[in-house]
Design an enzyme around this catalytic site. Structure first.
Site, PDB file in Angstrom:
ATOM      1  N   ASP A  85      29.766  29.062  36.418  1.00  0.00           N
ATOM      2  CA  ASP A  85      29.554  29.784  37.670  1.00  0.00           C
ATOM      3  C   ASP A  85      29.350  31.272  37.399  1.00  0.00           C
ATOM      4  O   ASP A  85      28.462  31.906  37.935  1.00  0.00           O
ATOM      5  CB  ASP A  85      30.741  29.566  38.625  1.00  0.00           C
ATOM      6  N   ASP A  91      32.111  36.753  32.914  1.00  0.00           N
ATOM      7  CA  ASP A  91      32.680  38.067  33.155  1.00  0.00           C
ATOM      8  C   ASP A  91      32.957  38.703  31.783  1.00  0.00           C
ATOM      9  O   ASP A  91      32.057  39.219  31.148  1.00  0.00           O
ATOM     10  CB  ASP A  91      33.936  37.847  34.005  1.00  0.00           C
TER      11      ASP A  91
HETATM   12  P1  IMP Z   1      35.582  35.400  31.748  1.00  0.00           P
HETATM   13  O1  IMP Z   1      36.388  34.464  30.937  1.00  0.00           O
HETATM   14  O2  IMP Z   1      36.188  36.778  31.842  1.00  0.00           O
HETATM   15  O3  IMP Z   1      34.110  35.466  31.365  1.00  0.00           O
HETATM   16  O4  IMP Z   1      35.653  34.907  33.229  1.00  0.00           O
HETATM   17  C1  IMP Z   1      35.116  33.709  33.600  1.00  0.00           C
HETATM   18  C2  IMP Z   1      35.899  33.074  34.691  1.00  0.00           C
HETATM   19  O5  IMP Z   1      36.618  34.032  35.457  1.00  0.00           O
HETATM   20  C3  IMP Z   1      34.980  32.403  35.656  1.00  0.00           C
HETATM   21  O6  IMP Z   1      34.778  31.077  35.309  1.00  0.00           O
HETATM   22  C4  IMP Z   1      35.700  32.554  36.955  1.00  0.00           C
HETATM   23  O7  IMP Z   1      36.596  31.486  37.137  1.00  0.00           O
HETATM   24  C5  IMP Z   1      36.478  33.805  36.811  1.00  0.00           C
HETATM   25  N1  IMP Z   1      35.785  34.980  37.410  1.00  0.00           N
HETATM   26  C6  IMP Z   1      35.165  36.004  36.783  1.00  0.00           C
HETATM   27  N2  IMP Z   1      34.668  36.901  37.642  1.00  0.00           N
HETATM   28  C7  IMP Z   1      34.965  36.449  38.859  1.00  0.00           C
HETATM   29  C8  IMP Z   1      34.690  36.929  40.201  1.00  0.00           C
HETATM   30  O8  IMP Z   1      34.062  37.976  40.450  1.00  0.00           O
HETATM   31  N3  IMP Z   1      35.162  36.170  41.225  1.00  0.00           N
HETATM   32  C9  IMP Z   1      35.858  35.018  41.014  1.00  0.00           C
HETATM   33  N4  IMP Z   1      36.125  34.528  39.807  1.00  0.00           N
HETATM   34  C10 IMP Z   1      35.678  35.234  38.729  1.00  0.00           C
HETATM   35 MG    MG Z   2      34.988  29.327  35.981  1.00  0.00          MG
END
Ligand code: IMP
Ligand code: MG
Length: 369
Positions: free
Chosen positions: A101, A104
């Site tokens: 989805d 980040d």
């Molecule tokens: P990462 O591991 O930091 O890349 O984050 C990935 C996960 O964090 C995604 O699969 C989401 O579940 C959550 N996430 C990151 N950014 C957002 C946001 O803006 N809104 C909601 N969930 C987020």
């Molecule tokens: Mg996720």
């Protein structure tokens, strides 16, 4: 605008736009997969809606499965990612496309790569609906990106804020300024606007911005904007709206943590009302209401004449001047009444009665906003 738990979010990407973004990803990926049957691996929970729409649009045979990781607490990406449901089928030799989805920091993606390290998949591609380049800290290639977005928290279409918001069909973005009550206060001369503004300030913890005071302050302190305003006034010209707006902007910035503002003496024209809307919008906020104290002309005239006897203000002593000031007021505010009525924000409040009674009437209107 929507509220989830304690936070407010504004519309960011509509259903229609999402549909176009997903379709574009489908077209690109279907084209690249040629005649192979890919396995789409959704990362739960966030990707469930995206995966569902994606595979519905996918024009050729495909397989779909999910893995579940947990990485998020509230608004912050956490370093500690747990694998809750891993891979349950043999994917050796297959073309695998991860459907995320949102990417980040990339922590989740790193864990995904770790999961697939020991699987002898034929080909591993990463597809993400959203990508925050400013937050990304890893080097993994992102093969398909639906849309790059700024580093602001979003919800909807599978994405949550503490589990709320996943069900929303569109994407909403966190408002950086949380909810404020911003009022534009009007009242003809003698309506008791100043007195009531004091009470509103106290009760709702608002900052009172009287344009007259702001002008006097800037001119007296010889600020750049004050000097600019004065240069027009000295030539007998009207101060351009932009100068006034810039001064108001400075006042709003000075009080960044405020619960809201009472604007007094501004706007006076349609153009100014639009400029004020833009200013509030740039602060992720809004004008909530125009509140006008309504007092019968004859009552005003009597009140001002009484005040004139003690205040020594010349313009309060002369009935003709008083009446023309009142007429002037209605001429000017009629336009604004229309402007704010069109947005359903106009509230006329009966300004006849004791101070206390009028305050109560005002509170009733504001409490409902
Ligand atoms: P990462 O591991 O930091 O890349 O984050 C990935 C996960 O964090 C995604 O699969 C989401 O579940 C959550 N996430 C990151 N950014 C957002 C946001 O803006 N809104 C909601 N969930 C987020
Ligand atoms: Mg996720």
């Amino acid at each position: 605008m929507i509220k989830l738990h304690d936070l407010h979010f504004k519309t960011f990407i509509t259903e229609q736009e999402l549909d176009r973004i997903v379709q574009r990803m489908v077209d690109e990926i279907a084209n690249d997969m040629k005649d192979e049957i890919p396995v789409f691996v959704g990362i739960l929970n966030g990707s469930f809606m995206f995966v569902s729409d994606f595979v519905k649009k996918y024009p050729k045979p495909c397989e779909v499965t999910f893995i579940k990781l947990a990485s998020y607490e509230g608004l912050k990406s956490s370093e500690d990612i747990q694998r809750l449901i891993g891979l349950t089928q043999d994917l050796s030799g297959r073309k695998v496309v991860i459907l995320e989805d949102i990417i980040d920091t990339g922590n989740t993606l790193e864990e995904v790569h770790r999961i697939f390290e020991n699987e002898a998949v034929g080909d591993l591609k990463i597809a993400t609906l959203f990508y925050k380049p400013e937050a990304y800290k890893k080097d993994f290639i992102l093969h398909y990106v639906g849309q790059e977005i700024p580093n602001k928290f979003i919800v909807g279409y599978g994405l949550d804020y503490n589990e709320l918001g996943r069900d929303l069909p569109a994407i909403y973005q966190l408002k950086t300024t949380q909810y404020m009550t911003n009022l534009v206060l009007f009242g003809p001369p003698g309506a008791g606007k100043g007195t009531q503004a004091e009470f509103l300030k106290e009760t709702y913890n608002l900052v009172h911005i009287s344009t007259g005071d702001v002008f006097r302050f800037n001119i007296k302190n010889e600020t750049a904007l004050g000097m600019l305003a004065k240069s027009y006034m000295d030539k007998g010209q009207l101060v351009p709206d932009q100068v006034t707006i810039d001064m108001l902007n400075a006042e709003v910035e000075k009080n960044a943590g405020a619960k809201g503002f009472i604007f007094d003496g501004f706007p006076r024209t349609n153009a100014q009302a639009e400029a004020l809307d833009q200013l509030m919008d740039s602060k992720d906020s809004q004008i909530n209401a125009m509140i006008a104290l309504e007092v019968d002309d004859e009552v005003l005239v009597q009140r001002l004449l009484v005040r004139g006897k003690t205040s020594g203000r010349k313009d309060d002593a002369d009935e003709t001047i008083i009446r023309s000031r009142i007429t002037e007021y209605y001429k000017k505010t009629a336009i604004l009444k229309d402007y704010y009525s069109a947005q359903d924000k106009y509230h006329g409040v009966d300004g006849v009665g004791s101070i206390d009674e009028i305050t109560k009437r005002l509170n009733k209107v504001i409490d409902k906003l």
